[in-house]
Design a protein around this motif. Structure first.
Motif, PDB file in Angstrom:
ATOM      1  N   GLU A   1       0.855  -1.181   0.000  1.00 24.57           N
ATOM      2  CA  GLU A   1       0.000   0.000   0.000  1.00 24.57           C
ATOM      3  C   GLU A   1       0.896   1.237   0.000  1.00 24.57           C
ATOM      4  OE1 GLU A   1      -3.092  -0.097   2.965  1.00 24.57           O
ATOM      5  OE2 GLU A   1      -3.204   2.084   3.121  1.00 24.57           O
ATOM      6  N   HIS A   2       0.415   2.331  -0.551  1.00 30.12           N
ATOM      7  CA  HIS A   2       1.180   3.569  -0.457  1.00 30.12           C
ATOM      8  C   HIS A   2       0.246   4.759  -0.362  1.00 30.12           C
ATOM      9  CE1 HIS A   2       1.247   5.456  -4.683  1.00 30.12           C
ATOM     10  NE2 HIS A   2       0.346   4.511  -4.736  1.00 30.12           N
TER      11      HIS A   2
ATOM     12  N   TRP B   1       3.706   0.562   2.707  1.00 32.36           N
ATOM     13  CA  TRP B   1       3.493  -0.411   3.784  1.00 32.36           C
ATOM     14  C   TRP B   1       3.268  -1.785   3.176  1.00 32.36           C
ATOM     15  CZ3 TRP B   1       1.029   4.301   3.378  1.00 32.36           C
ATOM     16  CH2 TRP B   1       1.412   5.269   4.325  1.00 32.36           C
TER      17      TRP B   1
ATOM     18  N   VAL C   1      -6.016   3.433  18.642  1.00 31.96           N
ATOM     19  CA  VAL C   1      -5.257   3.465  17.385  1.00 31.96           C
ATOM     20  C   VAL C   1      -4.465   4.769  17.258  1.00 31.96           C
ATOM     21  CG1 VAL C   1      -5.448   3.432  14.872  1.00 31.96           C
ATOM     22  CG2 VAL C   1      -6.931   1.959  16.257  1.00 31.96           C
TER      23      VAL C   1
ATOM     24  N   GLU D   1      -2.976  -4.736  17.894  1.00 27.22           N
ATOM     25  CA  GLU D   1      -4.421  -4.544  17.803  1.00 27.22           C
ATOM     26  C   GLU D   1      -5.002  -5.230  16.575  1.00 27.22           C
ATOM     27  OE1 GLU D   1      -5.904  -3.101  20.209  1.00 27.22           O
ATOM     28  OE2 GLU D   1      -4.140  -2.343  21.236  1.00 27.22           O
ATOM     29  N   ALA D   2      -4.114  -5.581  15.646  1.00 23.48           N
ATOM     30  CA  ALA D   2      -4.610  -6.102  14.360  1.00 23.48           C
ATOM     31  C   ALA D   2      -5.202  -7.498  14.495  1.00 23.48           C
ATOM     32  CB  ALA D   2      -3.500  -6.105  13.333  1.00 23.48           C
TER      33      ALA D   2
ATOM     34  N   LEU E   1       0.671  -0.948  17.143  1.00 21.75           N
ATOM     35  CA  LEU E   1      -0.489  -1.031  16.255  1.00 21.75           C
ATOM     36  C   LEU E   1      -0.748  -2.485  15.881  1.00 21.75           C
ATOM     37  CD1 LEU E   1       0.411   1.956  13.965  1.00 21.75           C
ATOM     38  CD2 LEU E   1      -1.587   1.821  15.417  1.00 21.75           C
TER      39      LEU E   1
ATOM     40  N   PHE F   1      -6.087   8.066   6.394  1.00 18.76           N
ATOM     41  CA  PHE F   1      -5.505   6.999   7.213  1.00 18.76           C
ATOM     42  C   PHE F   1      -4.960   5.915   6.293  1.00 18.76           C
ATOM     43  CE2 PHE F   1      -9.306   8.731   9.339  1.00 18.76           C
ATOM     44  CZ  PHE F   1      -8.688   9.361  10.409  1.00 18.76           C
ATOM     45  N   PHE F   2      -3.807   5.355   6.672  1.00 20.76           N
ATOM     46  CA  PHE F   2      -3.200   4.324   5.838  1.00 20.76           C
ATOM     47  C   PHE F   2      -2.821   3.070   6.633  1.00 20.76           C
ATOM     48  CE2 PHE F   2      -2.519   8.218   3.463  1.00 20.76           C
ATOM     49  CZ  PHE F   2      -2.910   7.830   2.185  1.00 20.76           C
ATOM     50  N   ALA F   3      -2.719   1.972   5.904  1.00 18.34           N
ATOM     51  CA  ALA F   3      -2.239   0.687   6.420  1.00 18.34           C
ATOM     52  C   ALA F   3      -3.028   0.240   7.666  1.00 18.34           C
ATOM     53  CB  ALA F   3      -0.735   0.729   6.660  1.00 18.34           C
ATOM     54  N   GLN F   4      -2.312  -0.177   8.754  1.00 18.11           N
ATOM     55  CA  GLN F   4      -3.032  -0.684   9.942  1.00 18.11           C
ATOM     56  C   GLN F   4      -3.999   0.348  10.492  1.00 18.11           C
ATOM     57  OE1 GLN F   4       0.405  -0.718   9.679  1.00 18.11           O
ATOM     58  NE2 GLN F   4       1.234  -2.079  11.245  1.00 18.11           N
ATOM     59  N   VAL F   5      -3.593   1.611  10.453  1.00 19.74           N
ATOM     60  CA  VAL F   5      -4.440   2.663  11.014  1.00 19.74           C
ATOM     61  C   VAL F   5      -5.774   2.696  10.259  1.00 19.74           C
ATOM     62  CG1 VAL F   5      -4.648   5.144  11.381  1.00 19.74           C
ATOM     63  CG2 VAL F   5      -2.461   4.000  11.795  1.00 19.74           C
ATOM     64  N   ARG F   6      -5.703   2.631   8.937  1.00 22.20           N
ATOM     65  CA  ARG F   6      -6.909   2.611   8.111  1.00 22.20           C
ATOM     66  C   ARG F   6      -7.766   1.381   8.441  1.00 22.20           C
ATOM     67  NH1 ARG F   6      -7.417  -0.452   4.060  1.00 22.20           N
ATOM     68  NH2 ARG F   6      -5.188  -0.661   3.709  1.00 22.20           N
ATOM     69  N   GLU F   7      -7.123   0.220   8.525  1.00 23.89           N
ATOM     70  CA  GLU F   7      -7.883  -1.014   8.783  1.00 23.89           C
ATOM     71  C   GLU F   7      -8.526  -1.018  10.165  1.00 23.89           C
ATOM     72  OE1 GLU F   7      -5.587  -4.516   8.125  1.00 23.89           O
ATOM     73  OE2 GLU F   7      -6.187  -4.566   6.011  1.00 23.89           O
ATOM     74  N   LEU F   8      -7.755  -0.595  11.159  1.00 27.09           N
ATOM     75  CA  LEU F   8      -8.275  -0.636  12.533  1.00 27.09           C
ATOM     76  C   LEU F   8      -9.410   0.360  12.740  1.00 27.09           C
ATOM     77  CD1 LEU F   8      -4.854  -1.000  14.384  1.00 27.09           C
ATOM     78  CD2 LEU F   8      -6.645  -2.734  14.229  1.00 27.09           C
TER      79      LEU F   8
ATOM     80  N   TRP G   1       0.592  -7.186   8.788  1.00 28.16           N
ATOM     81  CA  TRP G   1       1.369  -6.021   8.375  1.00 28.16           C
ATOM     82  C   TRP G   1       2.801  -6.182   8.845  1.00 28.16           C
ATOM     83  CZ3 TRP G   1      -0.425  -2.501   5.042  1.00 28.16           C
ATOM     84  CH2 TRP G   1      -1.807  -2.406   4.871  1.00 28.16           C
TER      85      TRP G   1
ATOM     86  N   PHE H   1      -0.471   7.541   9.923  1.00 25.60           N
ATOM     87  CA  PHE H   1      -0.095   6.188   9.475  1.00 25.60           C
ATOM     88  C   PHE H   1       1.006   5.600  10.357  1.00 25.60           C
ATOM     89  CE2 PHE H   1       1.691   9.413   6.493  1.00 25.60           C
ATOM     90  CZ  PHE H   1       3.047   9.301   6.775  1.00 25.60           C
TER      91      PHE H   1
END
Lengths: 177, 82
Positions: free
Chosen positions: A54-55, A126, B46, A176-177, A173, B6-13, A137, B76
């Motif tokens: 992702e970017h 990412w 988050v 939490e995933a 982070l 928001f990107f990556a884990q932050v976006r998903e969470l 991730w 992010f």
């Protein structure tokens, strides 16, 4: 960005031969150094089946061009190429291409290493790993941050960067995933 | 309005990739984060991460960076490309 710089973010693959040819066609250069980053099996061995990158469209290109300019401020470079792929990639596929040409080899080697070290810690990409046990991730590595910090402190004259940041093997982070 | 990405884990969470919120007087990247974190426990968790990074107008920056109407702010995790 000068016309000797090529910065691309793309889903498709790239040809090392094609990129080498662009970097190498100026007879003023005595050195061409290239680096290719590939999708490897990471820490979990064969369980990893692929990767999604992702970017942050817009910021990514801007950061890559800034990194290219920083390299030009440190070494006498002629041609410079940064290509980073995004989207779904399989094991063994090429992710990133970095190439520079210069009159001399040391500048070319150092600039290439600098470029990948800075890209890994500053460019907004990412990696999401897919394996038999699901998706995960990828965490930022301390070693990558340290490599970039070493370049920052190597040049006393360089302006203090606000872009440095710490990272660790275990992101909060991630838990939490 | 401020565009927040928001990107990556932050976006998903968080379950969203972007929101728009009104700009406030004296807003900084940190005050914006605190405002969003106050929404509920999930947002607090988050956005409260000490690993969280922030970019204002597509440039990585410090938490005390000023944020004004029309700006684009992105939150992010540490980057992992290359």
């Amino acid at each position: 960005m000068t016309d000797t710089d090529l910065v691309l973010v793309q889903t498709g693959d790239f040809s090392v031969a094609h990129e080498y040819a662009r970097l190498a066609d100026d007879p003023a250069d005595g050195a061409v150094v290239t680096f290719v980053g590939k999708v490897r099996d990471f820490n979990d061995g064969s369980e990893v089946t692929g990767l999604t990158l992702e970017h942050y469209p817009g910021m990514t290109e801007k950061v890559l061009q800034q990194i290219a300019q920083e390299a030009r401020g440190r070494w006498p470079l002629n041609r410079l190429t940064l290509i980073h792929r995004v989207g779904s990639l399989q094991l063994g596929e090429q992710i990133v291409f970095i190439g520079v040409s210069s009159a001399h080899r040391k500048a070319a080697f150092d600039a290439c290493e600098f470029l990948i070290d800075f890209l890994k810690t500053r460019a907004p990409f990412w990696k999401l790993e897919q394996g038999q046990q699901g998706r995960r991730w990828i965490d930022a590595r301390d070693s990558d941050a340290q490599a970039a910090e070493a370049w920052a402190s190597a040049q006393q004259a360089a302006e203090p960067s606000s872009l440095e940041h710490s990272s660790s093997e275990h992101s909060s982070l991630e838990k939490e995933a | 309005m401020i565009k927040v990405l928001f990107f990556a884990q932050v976006r998903e969470l968080l379950g969203t990739d972007r929101i728009e919120i009104p700009a406030r007087e004296g807003e900084t990247a940190d005050s914006l984060r605190q405002q969003l974190a106050a929404r509920d426990d999930k947002w607090a968790r988050v956005l409260g991460s000490d690993k969280l990074l922030v970019a204002v107008n597509q440039t990585l920056c410090q938490w005390n960076t000023t944020v004004a109407d029309g700006d684009e702010v992105a939150f992010f995790p540490p980057v992992t490309g290359g």
